[in-house]
Design an enzyme around this catalytic site. Sequence first.
Site, PDB file in Angstrom:
ATOM      1  N   ASP A  51       0.820  -1.216   0.000  1.00 37.90           N
ATOM      2  CA  ASP A  51       0.000   0.000   0.000  1.00 37.90           C
ATOM      3  C   ASP A  51       0.857   1.272   0.000  1.00 37.90           C
ATOM      4  OD1 ASP A  51      -2.012  -1.898   0.293  1.00 37.90           O
ATOM      5  OD2 ASP A  51      -2.166  -1.594   2.453  1.00 37.90           O
TER       6      ASP A  51
ATOM      7  N   GLU B  45     -11.076   0.651  -4.022  1.00 40.72           N
ATOM      8  CA  GLU B  45     -10.381   1.061  -2.811  1.00 40.72           C
ATOM      9  C   GLU B  45      -9.155   1.878  -3.180  1.00 40.72           C
ATOM     10  OE1 GLU B  45      -9.429  -2.635  -0.928  1.00 40.72           O
ATOM     11  OE2 GLU B  45      -8.116  -3.299  -2.545  1.00 40.72           O
TER      12      GLU B  45
END
Length: 492
Positions: free
Chosen positions: A14, A170
């Site tokens: 991420d 997302e």
Amino acid sequence: MSGPHPVIPGFHPDPTVCRVGDDYYLACSSFEYFPGIPLFHSRDLRNWTRIGNVLDRPGQLRLPVESPSSAGIYAPTLRHHDGRFWLIVTNVSDGGNFLVTATDPAGPWSDPVPLPGVHGIDPDLAWDDDGACYCTVAGVSQFRIDPDTGRTLGEPRPVWSGTPGAKAPEAPHLHHIGDHWYLLIAEGGTERGHGVSIARGPAPTGPFEPCPANPVLTHRSTDEPVQNTGHADLVQAPDGAWWMVFLGVRPRGGSPGWHVLGRETFLAPVTWVDGWPVVGPVVSGAEGAPDGYRDDFASPELAPEWISPRSRPASHVTTREPPGRLTLRAAGASLDEPDAVFVGRRQENLTCRVRTRVDAAQGRGGLAVRLDEGHHYEIEADAREVRVTARIGPARTVLAARSTHGEPLVLGVDIAETRTLDDARTGPDTLAFGVEEADGTFTALAALDGRYLSTEVAGGFTGRVIGLYAAAGTVHFDWFAYRPSPSTTPAP
């Protein structure tokens, strides 16, 4: 072929990046580990240096002992605005979304500013030209907020949520580039179907039109050696060039392929065609700790690379008592327990060798490779014997043991990538646990299949962490040494 190396290898998923002058800063998710949110610095986007952890004080990060592995800290966004660094993130185990700030990215970072009105994960931060601050979360929905107080200004509003029918929109990131606001998202799930799509609009609130070439990045249904590519962020270099950082994995072994290091950070160049980004081939970074490292625990504080599940109280983990040794005092009775005393570092190389000198005359502990409480291998010593143990799901097995006389021992693990794939079911690597003798030879007590310490088997979002633990009494460690070994590409 072996494929490109990540720019930040090992369990560093991420990625989020920002630039200030000639300096780039990058942060990653940390899930159940403390300290949280590793932070890196670079001048060229290919070579990164760890400068600390954003959440390095217990008051900043609460991870309850009952919270499961792969919970905790999800998907930060790092930005620089108005002379300050801002980081927004979700603690799914305690309290949800919050903000921290710093004038120096190396810290100290502020105490958290809670965002009780912002619901959702993967929060993003962006400011328009009038100074209004927008927080966009997975889903995808958007809030106006006051970042200084954490107050939400008005109701959330839905914004572009990606390709119709694609699951898990997302990782939103808003960027103001030229005349457009670009909304970058991940979709397709963080497994093999992962990808990156983008839309643009005249304002941070949209309306957004999707790129006709979406997804702009995906390796799904390809034979690319880097898979699961997604969860990206954009940054512009001082020379005007654009780049994308994103996560990916390096599956090994037979079918379906197992990735064991977790999701890693990769880099690719970006060009712009008709106002849309075109992502180029993956750029190879360094091969992760190319010279290895050794920690003699001479500092009164552990280096920022050392992490522990949920917490690391000084009463259980210290390099001060005595100075120059790592002393661990047990809590949980094994690594199966959520309160186990464990300190480790991410495995960064597909092949490597790890050694440590342990004195377990007053306790029980040793060297472990951990994925979570239900998936770990270890070589453990006490005053009577040394043994190799495997925990795989509900099964816990002692695989080998030999007697000792309570003397300090050099314990080790050699991790070797699979050389040939003569069977489609062949695992990704082998972990050989053993004892290094006084003459320097290594006696392996057991060799274990690495697939059982992979995300494809265990599930979740993390990767392997190799480290030291105590399961009873007090255990001392004189040093810890990690050395990469030459990587061997599996033959088809």
